[in-house]
Design a protein around this motif. Sequence first.
Motif, PDB file in Angstrom:
ATOM      1  N   GLY A   9       0.836  -1.204   0.000  1.00  0.00           N
ATOM      2  CA  GLY A   9       0.000   0.000   0.000  1.00  0.00           C
ATOM      3  C   GLY A   9       0.867   1.248   0.000  1.00  0.00           C
ATOM      4  N   ASN A  10       0.612   2.125  -0.956  1.00  0.00           N
ATOM      5  CA  ASN A  10       1.305   3.416  -1.017  1.00  0.00           C
ATOM      6  C   ASN A  10       0.298   4.488  -0.625  1.00  0.00           C
ATOM      7  N   TRP A  11       0.458   4.991   0.605  1.00  0.00           N
ATOM      8  CA  TRP A  11      -0.532   5.961   1.099  1.00  0.00           C
ATOM      9  C   TRP A  11      -0.303   7.356   0.521  1.00  0.00           C
ATOM     10  N   LYS A  12       0.816   7.538  -0.144  1.00  0.00           N
ATOM     11  CA  LYS A  12       1.165   8.854  -0.714  1.00  0.00           C
ATOM     12  C   LYS A  12       1.066   9.940   0.368  1.00  0.00           C
ATOM     13  N   MET A  13       0.667  11.164  -0.007  1.00  0.00           N
ATOM     14  CA  MET A  13       0.630  12.262   0.973  1.00  0.00           C
ATOM     15  C   MET A  13      -0.781  12.362   1.564  1.00  0.00           C
ATOM     16  N   GLY A  96      11.604   5.912  -7.081  1.00  0.00           N
ATOM     17  CA  GLY A  96      11.339   6.191  -8.491  1.00  0.00           C
ATOM     18  C   GLY A  96       9.876   6.133  -8.880  1.00  0.00           C
ATOM     19  N   HIS A  97       8.980   6.356  -7.904  1.00  0.00           N
ATOM     20  CA  HIS A  97       7.563   6.426  -8.253  1.00  0.00           C
ATOM     21  C   HIS A  97       7.387   7.519  -9.307  1.00  0.00           C
ATOM     22  N   SER A  98       6.437   7.337 -10.202  1.00  0.00           N
ATOM     23  CA  SER A  98       6.285   8.314 -11.298  1.00  0.00           C
ATOM     24  C   SER A  98       6.008   9.715 -10.770  1.00  0.00           C
ATOM     25  N   GLU A  99       5.368   9.788  -9.585  1.00  0.00           N
ATOM     26  CA  GLU A  99       5.115  11.129  -9.023  1.00  0.00           C
ATOM     27  C   GLU A  99       6.423  11.781  -8.577  1.00  0.00           C
ATOM     28  N   ARG A 100       7.395  10.984  -8.131  1.00  0.00           N
ATOM     29  CA  ARG A 100       8.737  11.524  -7.790  1.00  0.00           C
ATOM     30  C   ARG A 100       9.485  11.860  -9.080  1.00  0.00           C
ATOM     31  N   TYR A 166       5.693  -2.285 -11.896  1.00  0.00           N
ATOM     32  CA  TYR A 166       5.332  -1.730 -13.207  1.00  0.00           C
ATOM     33  C   TYR A 166       4.034  -0.946 -13.041  1.00  0.00           C
ATOM     34  N   GLU A 167       4.138   0.367 -13.229  1.00  0.00           N
ATOM     35  CA  GLU A 167       2.975   1.230 -13.071  1.00  0.00           C
ATOM     36  C   GLU A 167       2.824   2.125 -14.293  1.00  0.00           C
ATOM     37  N   PRO A 168       1.946   1.740 -15.232  1.00  0.00           N
ATOM     38  CA  PRO A 168       1.694   2.646 -16.353  1.00  0.00           C
ATOM     39  C   PRO A 168       1.188   3.971 -15.798  1.00  0.00           C
ATOM     40  N   TRP A 170      -0.419   6.427 -16.912  1.00  0.00           N
ATOM     41  CA  TRP A 170      -1.788   6.795 -17.279  1.00  0.00           C
ATOM     42  C   TRP A 170      -2.843   5.972 -16.522  1.00  0.00           C
ATOM     43  N   ALA A 171      -2.402   4.929 -15.836  1.00  0.00           N
ATOM     44  CA  ALA A 171      -3.350   4.087 -15.078  1.00  0.00           C
ATOM     45  C   ALA A 171      -3.374   4.476 -13.597  1.00  0.00           C
ATOM     46  N   ILE A 172      -2.421   5.305 -13.169  1.00  0.00           N
ATOM     47  CA  ILE A 172      -2.335   5.631 -11.742  1.00  0.00           C
ATOM     48  C   ILE A 172      -3.428   6.633 -11.366  1.00  0.00           C
ATOM     49  N   GLY A 173      -4.296   6.200 -10.459  1.00  0.00           N
ATOM     50  CA  GLY A 173      -5.341   7.078  -9.932  1.00  0.00           C
ATOM     51  C   GLY A 173      -6.409   7.465 -10.940  1.00  0.00           C
ATOM     52  N   THR A 174      -6.472   6.792 -12.071  1.00  0.00           N
ATOM     53  CA  THR A 174      -7.414   7.195 -13.127  1.00  0.00           C
ATOM     54  C   THR A 174      -8.589   6.238 -13.282  1.00  0.00           C
ATOM     55  N   TYR A 210       2.296  -5.221 -10.181  1.00  0.00           N
ATOM     56  CA  TYR A 210       1.565  -4.323 -11.062  1.00  0.00           C
ATOM     57  C   TYR A 210       0.949  -3.220 -10.202  1.00  0.00           C
ATOM     58  N   GLY A 211       0.980  -1.988 -10.670  1.00  0.00           N
ATOM     59  CA  GLY A 211       0.323  -0.872  -9.979  1.00  0.00           C
ATOM     60  C   GLY A 211      -0.378   0.025 -10.976  1.00  0.00           C
ATOM     61  N   GLY A 212      -1.512   0.572 -10.570  1.00  0.00           N
ATOM     62  CA  GLY A 212      -2.279   1.463 -11.434  1.00  0.00           C
ATOM     63  C   GLY A 212      -3.735   1.066 -11.390  1.00  0.00           C
ATOM     64  N   SER A 213      -4.488   1.753 -10.478  1.00  0.00           N
ATOM     65  CA  SER A 213      -5.938   1.512 -10.356  1.00  0.00           C
ATOM     66  C   SER A 213      -6.283   0.061 -10.050  1.00  0.00           C
ATOM     67  N   VAL A 214      -5.472  -0.587  -9.201  1.00  0.00           N
ATOM     68  CA  VAL A 214      -5.849  -1.933  -8.741  1.00  0.00           C
ATOM     69  C   VAL A 214      -6.990  -1.775  -7.729  1.00  0.00           C
ATOM     70  N   LYS A 215      -8.041  -2.547  -7.927  1.00  0.00           N
ATOM     71  CA  LYS A 215      -9.241  -2.476  -7.078  1.00  0.00           C
ATOM     72  C   LYS A 215      -9.687  -3.911  -6.804  1.00  0.00           C
ATOM     73  N   ALA A 231       0.870  -6.494  -6.017  1.00  0.00           N
ATOM     74  CA  ALA A 231       0.340  -5.203  -6.469  1.00  0.00           C
ATOM     75  C   ALA A 231       0.876  -4.074  -5.601  1.00  0.00           C
ATOM     76  N   LEU A 232       1.107  -2.932  -6.252  1.00  0.00           N
ATOM     77  CA  LEU A 232       1.375  -1.685  -5.531  1.00  0.00           C
ATOM     78  C   LEU A 232       0.098  -0.861  -5.665  1.00  0.00           C
ATOM     79  N   ILE A 233      -0.492  -0.570  -4.518  1.00  0.00           N
ATOM     80  CA  ILE A 233      -1.857  -0.028  -4.502  1.00  0.00           C
ATOM     81  C   ILE A 233      -1.865   1.361  -3.878  1.00  0.00           C
ATOM     82  N   GLY A 234      -2.397   2.323  -4.603  1.00  0.00           N
ATOM     83  CA  GLY A 234      -2.499   3.681  -4.078  1.00  0.00           C
ATOM     84  C   GLY A 234      -3.847   3.897  -3.424  1.00  0.00           C
ATOM     85  N   GLY A 235      -4.793   4.451  -4.181  1.00  0.00           N
ATOM     86  CA  GLY A 235      -6.104   4.820  -3.636  1.00  0.00           C
ATOM     87  C   GLY A 235      -6.777   3.729  -2.817  1.00  0.00           C
ATOM     88  N   ALA A 236      -6.790   2.505  -3.328  1.00  0.00           N
ATOM     89  CA  ALA A 236      -7.512   1.422  -2.633  1.00  0.00           C
ATOM     90  C   ALA A 236      -6.804   0.989  -1.351  1.00  0.00           C
TER      91      ALA A 236
HETATM   92  C1  PEP Z   1       0.369   4.296  -7.056  1.00  0.00           C
HETATM   93  O1  PEP Z   1       0.415   5.498  -6.916  1.00  0.00           O
HETATM   94  O2  PEP Z   1       1.382   3.619  -6.828  1.00  0.00           O
HETATM   95  C2  PEP Z   1      -0.881   3.715  -7.519  1.00  0.00           C
HETATM   96  C3  PEP Z   1      -0.829   2.555  -8.105  1.00  0.00           C
HETATM   97  O3  PEP Z   1      -2.034   4.431  -7.321  1.00  0.00           O
HETATM   98  P1  PEP Z   1      -3.543   3.950  -7.635  1.00  0.00           P
HETATM   99  O4  PEP Z   1      -3.685   2.557  -7.090  1.00  0.00           O
HETATM  100  O5  PEP Z   1      -4.406   4.943  -6.910  1.00  0.00           O
HETATM  101  O6  PEP Z   1      -3.712   3.990  -9.102  1.00  0.00           O
END
Ligand code: PEP
Length: 252
Positions: A9-13, A96-100, A166-168, A170-174, A210-215, A231-236
């Motif tokens: 889980g990546n809680w971000k900010m 190296g997260h894409s946001e960094r 691997y986090e496309p 365009w799939a992150i948080g979308t 895999y990371g990017g809108s995993v739900k 999975a690397l999971i942001g929002g969820a």
């Molecule tokens: C992330 O930021 O690493 C990520 C995968 O975010 P989300 O799950 O919200 O797309």
Amino acid sequence: MLRKKLIAGNWKMNCLSKEGTDLAKAIAAKVKQENYNCDFLICPPFTLLSLVKKCLRGTKIALGGQDAHFAVKGAHTGDISPLMLADLGCSYTILGHSERRTDHHETNKIVCQKAIAAHAAGLKTVICIGETEAQRDEGKTIKICQDQISGSVPEDSTAKNTVIAYEPIWAIGTGKTPTAADVQEVHAAIRQALVKKLGKATAARMRILYGGSVKPGNAAELLSLPDVDGALIGGASLKVDDFIAIAKNATK
Ligand code: PEP
């Protein structure tokens, strides 16, 4: 099992003290209730590491930072060193997260330097790579990922101290995700790039998340793919039931 799945889980900010400790306690309670056949990692913001560490006591959930500097200490205002993370009880850090890479202009070279420093401090790294939407549309996804593996992953990487995510972008948080076939194709290409960089034995054992809108709704399909090792999971990851529902698919 060659590669045990990792649910991270990546809680971000996000989260102040109460919200963060409530979330960590709820996740810890759920993880204790059942025997999950996967590894867990939570990466809260730096401000919550000590508090969350206490909440995770007695569980098998690892604690990680979201970034670490390449220097051990010194004149780097606002930065956190890998030794500081280790000192707080972290065993991992995301790098190296894409946001960094976007917000802080981090290059493959910087990510690689950070990974070397993190490994020297005893941390495991989750090194993030992935293409932009424009790069995907131009058919450059695999080339971009291969270049990022070549440039961001240090020679000292082993299957024990390194995880790839691997986090496309365009799939992150979308809410958008690539098709399962696309994810598998890219993961297989990443593993081939790891073979080239680190050799067959290490590549076969290294986890590629895999990371990017995993739900909960797409986790079963994504986590069943042969080269997807978690999975690397942001929002969820900020919703206890969603995070746990995703993890249940990793243990099947
Ligand atoms: C992330 O930021 O690493 C990520 C995968 O975010 P989300 O799950 O919200 O797309």
